[in-house]
Write an enzyme that holds these catalytic residues in place. Structure first.
Site, short mmCIF file in Angstrom:
data_model
loop_
_atom_site.label_atom_id
_atom_site.label_comp_id
_atom_site.label_asym_id
_atom_site.label_seq_id
_atom_site.Cartn_x
_atom_site.Cartn_y
_atom_site.Cartn_z
N GLY A 277 11.51 6.14 5.04
CA GLY A 277 11.12 4.75 4.83
C GLY A 277 10.77 4.52 3.38
O GLY A 277 11.58 4.05 2.57
N ARG A 314 -2.31 -2.07 0.96
CA ARG A 314 -2.47 -0.63 0.76
C ARG A 314 -3.71 -0.22 -0.03
O ARG A 314 -4.39 0.72 0.37
CB ARG A 314 -1.20 -0.04 0.13
N CYS A 343 -12.54 -13.15 0.23
CA CYS A 343 -13.98 -12.90 0.26
C CYS A 343 -14.30 -11.57 0.93
O CYS A 343 -14.88 -11.52 2.03
CB CYS A 343 -14.68 -14.06 0.96
C1 LIG Z 1 6.25 5.75 9.52
C2 LIG Z 1 7.27 6.63 10.11
C3 LIG Z 1 8.38 7.04 9.37
C4 LIG Z 1 8.58 6.68 7.92
O1 LIG Z 1 7.63 7.23 7.07
P1 LIG Z 1 7.84 7.13 5.50
O2 LIG Z 1 6.64 7.79 4.94
O3 LIG Z 1 7.90 5.68 5.15
O4 LIG Z 1 9.10 7.83 5.16
C5 LIG Z 1 9.33 7.81 9.99
N1 LIG Z 1 9.21 8.18 11.29
C6 LIG Z 1 8.15 7.80 12.04
C7 LIG Z 1 8.07 8.23 13.44
C8 LIG Z 1 7.14 7.03 11.48
O5 LIG Z 1 6.09 6.68 12.21
#
Ligand SMILES: *Cc1c(COP(=O)(O)O)cnc(C)c1O
Length: 419
Positions: A277, A314, A343
């Site tokens: 991701g 984040r 706030c």
């Molecule tokens: C969040 C998640 C990802 C992606 O994680 P990244 O750190 O964004 O690469 C992949 N697989 C599962 C099951 C996740 O929960």
């Protein structure tokens, strides 16, 4: 490498100056670079070219924008989804159902039902109970669901506690000591084609040793399952590879990760699946915001910007660092706190930060905001939902509208007895 670069003192996204987008779309606004998304997808794929059979599923939760998913579909990626809403997005982007992996610790019966009907390619099962439910739902329809058992390897990814998922007391997967028995029971169910294992130990991984340890445990389990007579054709190694959030930070590269995977999986004889991701979307986006005012503080000034923790959560959620840069730096530096208008004291993007000097009306960009940015946005303090823009060369388009508070207000009503 990304496509957000200064040209003649102005920060550009590819060939579009960020002030142009700020003027036409307003701020705050997320800006994504298509060329960067494509580049990261290709670099990741290339890094795994030493693995004979692979499947790439973009973790939709990191950036679920429809246009972003369309770009990744174009790059041959499927999707890793954690809700039926995300599955619908991946399908809407044109990804084949067979390329979609359904992860997530609390899939409801309604979600499983719709996903089975849609022909989702693989269900990563988080528990024996979920597997039983999935098999029943598929069997009742005269269908077979394809599954992989998610194993919790009890490995500490060494990342922030809130994004660690592979320790024994994390809620994800089945304990590795019980995996063999659970696999055998689920594999025997009508309606279930249990073809492999899945593991995902956490996010923003900055050291590959825990991954090596986890993958090693999975490899041993594959061998044990085969010795028991099971057919294992797929292993999903999840996502989690970290990205640099600070200029100059060095992290394991996709190439190093790829070399590790190729080495560890060399004799597995399976299709190795990946769910990246952040490493794809993180550096593909920035959040552009305007300075509302600069206010004097006891120590350092407060730079109050028009983005807040509802737009980029984040820092408030994980104490995460985002570089903050002036879109048109003047050459001077200052030390300041960068805060939003909400706030809450947690609505702080940076404390005692040495950064470009900015004043009222200037634009700033939060770097590396393409992952877990807009996707976590909300409307706290009755703020609008932040818009998103995709840039491609010298073109740009709004790919998610700003949702105004009036639209949200229109979905609320006062009950009869209060009228
Ligand atoms: C969040 C998640 C990802 C992606 O994680 P990244 O750190 O964004 O690469 C992949 N697989 C599962 C099951 C996740 O929960």
């Amino acid at each position: 490498m990304d496509h957000f670069q200064y040209r003649d003192g102005v920060l550009f996204a590819e060939d579009v100056a960020l002030p142009t987008i700020a003027e036409t779309v307003g701020t705050p606004v997320y800006v994504y670079s298509e060329a960067t998304l494509r580049r990261h997808a290709r670099v990741f794929r290339e890094a795994l070219s030493g693995v004979p059979r692979t499947h790439f599923a973009f973790a939709v939760k990191s950036n679920p924008n429809l246009a972003v998913l369309r770009v990744l579909k174009d790059e041959g990626f499927g999707a890793d989804v954690v809700s039926i809403g995300e599955a619908r997005r991946a399908l809407a982007a044109g990804m084949p159902a067979a390329d979609i992996v359904f992860s997530g610790v609390g899939k409801t019966d309604a979600e499983l039902d719709e996903a089975v009907e849609a022909g989702i390619g693989q269900f990563n099962l988080e528990s024996e109970e979920e597997g039983i439910e999935l098999a029943r739902i598929a069997h009742e329809k005269g269908l077979t669901a394809t599954g992989a058992l998610r194993v919790n390897p009890d490995v500490d990814a060494g990342t922030h506690d809130k994004i660690s998922t592979g320790k024994a007391d994390n809620k994800f997967g089945v304990p590795i000591f019980a995996a063999k028995e659970i696999f055998a029971r689920l594999a025997a169910l009508p309606g279930m084609n249990l073809r492999g294992l899945a593991v995902h130990i956490g996010s923003q991984i900055t050291n590959l040793d825990p991954s090596r340890a986890a993958f090693g445990k999975i490899g041993a389990l594959v061998a044990e399952l085969r010795a028991d007579g099971h057919t294992i054709t797929h292993v999903d190694l999840g996502g989690g590879l970290g990205v640099p959030y600070r200029a100059g930070e060095t992290l394991p590269t996709p190439a190093e990760y790829g070399a590790l995977v190729a080495e560890v999986t060399a004799d597995w004889d399976v299709t190795v699946m990946f769910e990246p991701g952040r490493v794809i979307s993180g550096n593909s986006g920035v959040l552009v915001s305007q300075v509302i005012r600069v206010k004097r503080g006891a120590n350092h000034p407060f730079i109050v910007v028009d983005a807040a923790m509802n737009d980029l959560a984040r820092p408030a959620m994980y104490d995460a660092w985002h570089d903050v840069v002036a879109v048109e730096p003047k050459g001077e530096r200052l030390t300041a706190n960068v805060v939003g208008p909400i706030c809450e004291s947690s609505d702080t993007f940076a404390k005692n930060r040495e950064m470009d000097a900015v004043e009222t009306g200037d634009l700033v960009a939060f770097r590396t905001a393409g992952a877990y940015g807009a996707t976590m946005a909300n409307t706290y303090n009755s703020r609008p939902l932040v818009p998103e823009v995709l840039v491609s060369g010298d073109r740009y388009a709004v790919v998610a509208n700003r949702i105004e508070p009036a639209t949200i207000l229109a979905a609320e009503q006062v009950p009869d007895w209060l009228k």
